[in-house]
Design a protein around this motif. Structure first.
Motif, PDB file in Angstrom:
ATOM      1  N   UNK A 156      66.476  31.345  -9.711  1.00  0.00           N
ATOM      2  CA  UNK A 156      66.272  32.304  -8.620  1.00  0.00           C
ATOM      3  C   UNK A 156      67.113  33.564  -8.834  1.00  0.00           C
ATOM      4  N   UNK A 157      66.933  34.525  -7.938  1.00  0.00           N
ATOM      5  CA  UNK A 157      67.596  35.826  -8.095  1.00  0.00           C
ATOM      6  C   UNK A 157      69.110  35.689  -8.045  1.00  0.00           C
ATOM      7  N   UNK A 158      69.590  34.819  -7.151  1.00  0.00           N
ATOM      8  CA  UNK A 158      71.036  34.645  -7.013  1.00  0.00           C
ATOM      9  C   UNK A 158      71.682  34.174  -8.307  1.00  0.00           C
ATOM     10  N   UNK A 159      71.037  33.188  -8.946  1.00  0.00           N
ATOM     11  CA  UNK A 159      71.577  32.669 -10.216  1.00  0.00           C
ATOM     12  C   UNK A 159      71.512  33.743 -11.303  1.00  0.00           C
ATOM     13  N   UNK A 160      70.436  34.503 -11.295  1.00  0.00           N
ATOM     14  CA  UNK A 160      70.296  35.562 -12.303  1.00  0.00           C
ATOM     15  C   UNK A 160      71.409  36.592 -12.142  1.00  0.00           C
ATOM     16  N   UNK A 161      71.661  37.005 -10.901  1.00  0.00           N
ATOM     17  CA  UNK A 161      72.677  38.036 -10.693  1.00  0.00           C
ATOM     18  C   UNK A 161      74.084  37.521 -10.965  1.00  0.00           C
ATOM     19  N   UNK A 162      74.339  36.233 -10.721  1.00  0.00           N
ATOM     20  CA  UNK A 162      75.638  35.661 -11.112  1.00  0.00           C
ATOM     21  C   UNK A 162      75.802  35.774 -12.626  1.00  0.00           C
ATOM     22  N   UNK A 163      74.741  35.444 -13.316  1.00  0.00           N
ATOM     23  CA  UNK A 163      74.750  35.471 -14.781  1.00  0.00           C
ATOM     24  C   UNK A 163      74.964  36.905 -15.281  1.00  0.00           C
ATOM     25  N   UNK A 164      74.203  37.848 -14.722  1.00  0.00           N
ATOM     26  CA  UNK A 164      74.268  39.231 -15.211  1.00  0.00           C
ATOM     27  C   UNK A 164      75.610  39.876 -14.892  1.00  0.00           C
ATOM     28  N   UNK A 165      76.183  39.557 -13.751  1.00  0.00           N
ATOM     29  CA  UNK A 165      77.475  40.165 -13.393  1.00  0.00           C
ATOM     30  C   UNK A 165      78.574  39.691 -14.328  1.00  0.00           C
ATOM     31  N   UNK A 166      78.408  38.454 -14.812  1.00  0.00           N
ATOM     32  CA  UNK A 166      79.385  37.959 -15.785  1.00  0.00           C
ATOM     33  C   UNK A 166      79.200  38.660 -17.130  1.00  0.00           C
ATOM     34  N   UNK A 221      65.064  40.682 -10.748  1.00  0.00           N
ATOM     35  CA  UNK A 221      65.951  41.846 -10.740  1.00  0.00           C
ATOM     36  C   UNK A 221      65.773  42.672  -9.475  1.00  0.00           C
ATOM     37  N   UNK A 222      64.604  42.526  -8.877  1.00  0.00           N
ATOM     38  CA  UNK A 222      64.324  43.283  -7.668  1.00  0.00           C
ATOM     39  C   UNK A 222      64.849  42.563  -6.443  1.00  0.00           C
ATOM     40  N   UNK A 223      65.383  41.319  -6.664  1.00  0.00           N
ATOM     41  CA  UNK A 223      65.776  40.480  -5.531  1.00  0.00           C
ATOM     42  C   UNK A 223      67.241  40.633  -5.192  1.00  0.00           C
TER      43      UNK A 223
END
Lengths: 174, 221
Positions: B174-184, B217-219
């Protein structure tokens, strides 16, 4: 003869990008049109669009010390082309040579440069870009050799266009 | 970003020293700094030449006063444009160059044309010429379009070597997991900057696309 056109590839995956639809035909066309426009802007100002080349070397009349003879270029053509000036060094006299610079979208990327050339264009390409005329300084306007690339300014704009396309995909607008 | 640390104006150089890294929120690996500095310096040199050719200053808040009528007429009589583009023989602008430094780069006119350049830039305050500044003084900045370009170059270079780990991408749902990953992955980058970096790189976009993650990415994240 050296290649008179270059293929713009972002990386080895551009072909996959095109196949996957990330770089679609419309984006390819926009990229090509932008390349033509930016190439023109650089040439209009006497600046090479090839990274690291800088400003084009002066015309003959400005390469001599003291008062230049009227037989030197561009003075030598000003009777017929009165608006042709010493600066900018813009590779343009009647406009035909530069108007031959164009693009097409292929499966490998965007092909840019002299897609079709007549003999006069070929002569000018070999003189300016390839430095094959000893009477004319080399003035590179196409990055057609290994290791050459467009200036950072042009590549930044190319990336902006790709970015717009990918952002549209992110929003679900394929 | 792109802060002028120091200017120099003497017989041998009229230059600005630009610091690219002190203000950055994210750390730039040392081995990348030289490459980034060179790319940014190359870009700034291009932008200075392009802007000056239009008889405009690349420095925020600066403009080029018109030539006097008599001098403009004189330039035109010599087959040159009658505008303040800092060009007559062309030697000064041909001498525009840069050197990479530990913190960024130094850009300006090196060599015998330096005094002419100081005449235009007037860092020492004693030039009698109309000020036509083409490199910034301390406390000044390049125009916003140039600053934006510098920002993109730095972010693109930092992201260039990024290869997402496939097994990690495969686990994102989901978006939350993706953004955790990308911020790291892009520590210190704002969300808009992360989207910018990915969208400017078909390679990164395709890595995410392979696992159908671009839509997130839009989430929210």
């Amino acid at each position: 003869m050296a290649k008179a056109k270059v293929t713009l590839e972002f990386n080895s995956k551009l072909e996959e990008s095109i196949k996957s639809g990330i770089i679609d035909q419309a984006t390819g066309n926009t990229l090509g049109q932008t390349l033509v426009k930016l190439e023109g802007e650089f040439l209009d100002k006497g600046i090479s669009p090839v990274k690291g080349e800088g400003r084009f070397e002066a015309y003959a009349a400005q390469r001599v010390s003291g008062k230049p003879k009227r037989s030197l270029y561009p003075y030598s053509v000003q009777n017929k082309f009165p608006s042709k000036q010493l600066r900018p060094v813009n590779l343009s006299l009647n406009g035909k040579f530069r108007s031959n610079i164009t693009f097409r979208v292929t499966k490998d990327g965007i092909e840019f440069g002299h897609i079709n050339m007549d003999d006069k264009t070929k002569e000018l390409f070999e003189a300016h870009n390839e430095g094959k005329n000893k009477n004319v300084p080399q003035r590179k306007y196409l990055p057609n050799k290994r290791g050459e690339e467009f200036v950072v300014t042009i590549m930044n704009e190319i990336k902006d266009i790709v970015s717009k396309r990918i952002k549209n995909i992110i929003k679900g607008n394929r | 970003m792109a802060e002028v640390k120091k200017t120099t104006a003497n017989r041998n150089r009229t230059t600005s020293e630009i610091d690219l890294y002190s203000d950055l929120k994210s750390d730039v690996p040392d081995d990348l700094k030289e490459e980034i500095s060179k790319e940014v310096a190359e870009y700034v040199k291009e932008q200075i030449l392009l802007t000056v050719a239009e008889a405009r200053s690349p420095v925020e808040g600066e403009s080029f006063p018109r030539l006097s009528k008599s001098y403009a007429a004189y330039k035109e009589s010599q087959s040159l444009p009658g505008k303040p583009n800092l060009e007559f023989t062309g030697r000064m602008l041909n001498a525009l160059d840069y050197k990479v430094t530990d913190d960024g780069f130094e850009i300006g006119i090196f060599g015998s044309e330096a005094e002419k350049a100081e005449g235009h830039n007037n860092f020492n305050g004693d030039s009698e010429l109309p000020q036509r500044r083409f490199i910034p003084d301390t406390g000044q900045d390049f125009k916003s379009g140039i600053r934006s370009g510098i920002n993109k170059i730095i972010q693109d270079k930092v992201a260039e070597g990024t290869r997402f780990r496939r097994f990690e991408l495969a686990q994102i749902t989901d978006a939350g997991e993706l953004w955790d990953f990308l911020r790291e992955e892009f520590d210190g980058f704002r969300k808009s900057e992360i989207i910018g970096v990915i969208s400017r790189s078909p390679d990164l976009a395709m890595q995410l696309s392979e696992f159908n993650l671009l839509r997130f990415l839009d989430g929210e994240g």
